[in-house]
Design a protein around this motif. Structure first.
Motif, PDB file in Angstrom:
ATOM      1  N   GLY A 135       0.808  -0.852  -0.027  1.00 12.33           N
ATOM      2  CA  GLY A 135       0.272   0.121  -0.339  1.00 12.33           C
ATOM      3  C   GLY A 135       1.058   0.890  -0.037  1.00 12.33           C
ATOM      4  N   LYS A 136       2.206   0.736  -0.068  1.00  9.28           N
ATOM      5  CA  LYS A 136       3.518   2.462  -0.143  1.00  9.28           C
ATOM      6  C   LYS A 136       2.590   3.792  -1.482  1.00  9.28           C
ATOM      7  CE  LYS A 136       6.519   1.354   2.961  1.00  9.28           C
ATOM      8  NZ  LYS A 136       8.264   1.310   3.322  1.00  9.28           N
ATOM      9  N   PRO A 137       2.543   2.722  -2.825  1.00 11.09           N
ATOM     10  CA  PRO A 137       2.111   3.530  -3.720  1.00 11.09           C
ATOM     11  C   PRO A 137       0.859   4.601  -3.663  1.00 11.09           C
ATOM     12  CG  PRO A 137       2.302   2.007  -4.741  1.00 11.09           C
ATOM     13  CD  PRO A 137       2.816   1.603  -3.058  1.00 11.09           C
ATOM     14  N   ILE A 155      12.085  11.696  -3.250  1.00 14.99           N
ATOM     15  CA  ILE A 155      12.785  10.566  -2.856  1.00 14.99           C
ATOM     16  C   ILE A 155      12.366  10.063  -1.852  1.00 14.99           C
ATOM     17  CG2 ILE A 155      15.132  11.480  -1.838  1.00 14.99           C
ATOM     18  CD1 ILE A 155      16.290   9.797  -2.957  1.00 14.99           C
ATOM     19  N   ALA A 156      12.226   8.324  -2.682  1.00 14.32           N
ATOM     20  CA  ALA A 156      11.837   7.361  -1.355  1.00 14.32           C
ATOM     21  C   ALA A 156      13.087   6.104  -1.223  1.00 14.32           C
ATOM     22  CB  ALA A 156      10.561   6.708  -1.540  1.00 14.32           C
ATOM     23  N   VAL A 161      12.711  -4.250  -1.711  1.00 17.17           N
ATOM     24  CA  VAL A 161      12.467  -4.322  -3.060  1.00 17.17           C
ATOM     25  C   VAL A 161      11.302  -3.856  -3.343  1.00 17.17           C
ATOM     26  CG1 VAL A 161      11.652  -5.699  -5.410  1.00 17.17           C
ATOM     27  CG2 VAL A 161      14.031  -6.877  -3.519  1.00 17.17           C
ATOM     28  N   ARG A 162       9.993  -3.722  -2.365  1.00 21.49           N
ATOM     29  CA  ARG A 162       8.598  -3.134  -2.366  1.00 21.49           C
ATOM     30  C   ARG A 162       9.227  -1.737  -2.481  1.00 21.49           C
ATOM     31  NH1 ARG A 162       5.687  -3.553   2.590  1.00 21.49           N
ATOM     32  NH2 ARG A 162       7.278  -3.709   4.514  1.00 21.49           N
ATOM     33  N   ASP A 163       9.699  -1.029  -1.701  1.00 22.26           N
ATOM     34  CA  ASP A 163      10.289  -0.309  -1.250  1.00 22.26           C
ATOM     35  C   ASP A 163      10.489   0.856  -2.861  1.00 22.26           C
ATOM     36  OD1 ASP A 163       9.536   0.310   1.302  1.00 22.26           O
ATOM     37  OD2 ASP A 163      11.655  -0.322   1.793  1.00 22.26           O
ATOM     38  N   ILE A 164      11.329   0.009  -3.465  1.00 22.76           N
ATOM     39  CA  ILE A 164      11.917   0.507  -4.476  1.00 22.76           C
ATOM     40  C   ILE A 164      11.270   0.341  -6.263  1.00 22.76           C
ATOM     41  CG2 ILE A 164      13.167   0.179  -6.565  1.00 22.76           C
ATOM     42  CD1 ILE A 164      15.448  -1.035  -4.673  1.00 22.76           C
ATOM     43  N   GLU A 165       9.831  -0.799  -6.144  1.00 22.08           N
ATOM     44  CA  GLU A 165       8.431  -0.879  -7.111  1.00 22.08           C
ATOM     45  C   GLU A 165       7.607   0.307  -6.350  1.00 22.08           C
ATOM     46  OE1 GLU A 165       8.606  -5.488  -6.822  1.00 22.08           O
ATOM     47  OE2 GLU A 165       7.443  -5.140  -5.589  1.00 22.08           O
ATOM     48  N   ALA A 166       7.032   0.572  -5.138  1.00 25.45           N
ATOM     49  CA  ALA A 166       6.445   1.542  -4.632  1.00 25.45           C
ATOM     50  C   ALA A 166       6.752   2.984  -5.437  1.00 25.45           C
ATOM     51  CB  ALA A 166       6.168   1.694  -3.350  1.00 25.45           C
ATOM     52  N   GLY A 171       6.536   7.273  -9.662  1.00 21.99           N
ATOM     53  CA  GLY A 171       7.162   8.410 -10.609  1.00 21.99           C
ATOM     54  C   GLY A 171       8.363   9.282  -9.727  1.00 21.99           C
ATOM     55  N   ILE A 172       9.028   8.067  -8.695  1.00 20.12           N
ATOM     56  CA  ILE A 172       9.707   9.089  -8.158  1.00 20.12           C
ATOM     57  C   ILE A 172      10.954   8.783  -7.675  1.00 20.12           C
ATOM     58  CG2 ILE A 172       8.069  10.641  -6.999  1.00 20.12           C
ATOM     59  CD1 ILE A 172       8.618   8.529  -4.470  1.00 20.12           C
ATOM     60  N   ALA A 173      11.986   9.105  -7.257  1.00 23.12           N
ATOM     61  CA  ALA A 173      13.491   8.605  -7.222  1.00 23.12           C
ATOM     62  C   ALA A 173      13.389   7.458  -6.163  1.00 23.12           C
ATOM     63  CB  ALA A 173      15.073   9.338  -7.401  1.00 23.12           C
ATOM     64  N   CYS A 174      14.257   6.786  -5.872  1.00 21.67           N
ATOM     65  CA  CYS A 174      14.238   5.213  -4.975  1.00 21.67           C
ATOM     66  C   CYS A 174      15.112   5.112  -4.362  1.00 21.67           C
ATOM     67  CB  CYS A 174      13.703   3.883  -5.648  1.00 21.67           C
ATOM     68  SG  CYS A 174      14.236   3.110  -6.968  1.00 21.67           S
ATOM     69  N   GLY A 175      16.105   5.439  -2.903  1.00 23.52           N
ATOM     70  CA  GLY A 175      17.414   5.244  -2.624  1.00 23.52           C
ATOM     71  C   GLY A 175      17.352   3.433  -1.863  1.00 23.52           C
ATOM     72  N   ALA A 176      17.789   3.274  -2.029  1.00 26.53           N
ATOM     73  CA  ALA A 176      18.133   1.508  -1.185  1.00 26.53           C
ATOM     74  C   ALA A 176      18.906   1.588  -0.046  1.00 26.53           C
ATOM     75  CB  ALA A 176      17.533   0.740  -1.755  1.00 26.53           C
ATOM     76  N   VAL A 177      18.722   1.935   0.631  1.00 27.25           N
ATOM     77  CA  VAL A 177      20.229   1.323   1.790  1.00 27.25           C
ATOM     78  C   VAL A 177      20.125  -0.313   2.331  1.00 27.25           C
ATOM     79  CG1 VAL A 177      18.355   3.007   3.374  1.00 27.25           C
ATOM     80  CG2 VAL A 177      18.537   1.111   4.326  1.00 27.25           C
ATOM     81  N   CYS A 178      21.623  -0.355   2.691  1.00 22.64           N
ATOM     82  CA  CYS A 178      22.250  -1.671   2.375  1.00 22.64           C
ATOM     83  C   CYS A 178      22.526  -2.321   3.675  1.00 22.64           C
ATOM     84  CB  CYS A 178      23.507  -1.996   1.977  1.00 22.64           C
ATOM     85  SG  CYS A 178      23.178  -1.340   0.168  1.00 22.64           S
ATOM     86  N   TRP A 179      21.917  -1.776   4.739  1.00 19.98           N
ATOM     87  CA  TRP A 179      22.064  -2.138   6.249  1.00 19.98           C
ATOM     88  C   TRP A 179      20.286  -2.969   7.462  1.00 19.98           C
ATOM     89  CZ3 TRP A 179      22.765   3.111   5.391  1.00 19.98           C
ATOM     90  CH2 TRP A 179      21.639   3.843   5.666  1.00 19.98           C
ATOM     91  N   GLY A 180      19.657  -2.866   6.286  1.00 18.40           N
ATOM     92  CA  GLY A 180      18.132  -3.570   6.807  1.00 18.40           C
ATOM     93  C   GLY A 180      17.945  -4.905   6.439  1.00 18.40           C
TER      94      GLY A 180
END
Length: 210
Positions: A135-137, A155-156, A161-166, A171-180
């Protein structure tokens, strides 16, 4: 173009809740009658998408709302056991001081989120909580409207992975953190706009003139 709004996830991104999750997941599995997670399953699940995880643990979609409510209650009881990652408060304060609006979109309740954030909660201009697993989108769109910011300046930042997909869905930028929660390799396979290995990299990416 610099970002004017940063929408953060909470668990696994700002709050170090993965150890609590591992201690709790099998009690939840027993309560809702889905597959338990064995130690040897953990790394494989960190490389899986949300839908793949649900399939492997044999969690029916219709049970998700009840599971989410139960998890929020457990998190409220364990709030003191779930700290923020070291450096989160300083990172958030630096972003706010440089004019970046902060928003929080999380599956947790707002009350739980504010308790985990402590004094840092005051830095957030927008909260949209109790998101369903997919439900994040809708919540991203609502936060962007409230903030009055163009999507190209948003940016989100999350750890799954679902954060990137959302983010991509709106249509916004996505940033992924590697410690979660998700494995870095799984995140990189989805080519996020930014991959953060350390907290200070978030400040450098969002406040390049600092």
């Amino acid at each position: 173009m610099p970002y004017s709004l940063a929408i953060f996830d909470l668990d696994g991104t700002l709050a170090d809740s993965f150890p609590w999750f591992l201690r709790t997941i099998n009690d939840v599995a027993d309560h809702f009658n889905f597959r338990r997670v064995k130690d040897e399953d953990i790394e494989e699940l960190r490389h899986a998408s949300s839908r793949e995880i649900l399939a492997r643990l044999e969690v029916p979609l219709w049970k998700l709302p009840a599971i989410a409510r139960h998890a929020r209650r457990l998190k409220a009881e364990a709030a003191s056991e779930i700290p923020l990652f070291a450096g989160v408060e300083a990172m958030l304060r630096t972003l706010a001081e440089h004019g970046v609006q902060l928003a929080l979109v999380t599956s947790d309740s707002e009350a739980n989120a504010r308790e985990k954030l402590g004094d840092s909660a005051a830095l957030f201009a927008h909260f949209d909580c109790s998101a369903s697993i997919f439900g994040k989108p809708a919540k991203f769109r609502r936060v962007i409207r409230r903030a009055g910011v163009s999507p190209e300046r948003v940016i989100a930042i999350g750890d799954e992975v679902r954060d990137i997909e959302a983010a991509r869905a709106v249509g916004i930028a996505c940033g992924a953190v590697c410690w979660g929660y998700a494995a870095p390799k799984a995140l990189r396979a989805h080519a996020p706009d930014h991959t953060f290995e350390q907290l200070d990299e978030i400040v450098r990416a969002l406040c390049p003139a600092r």
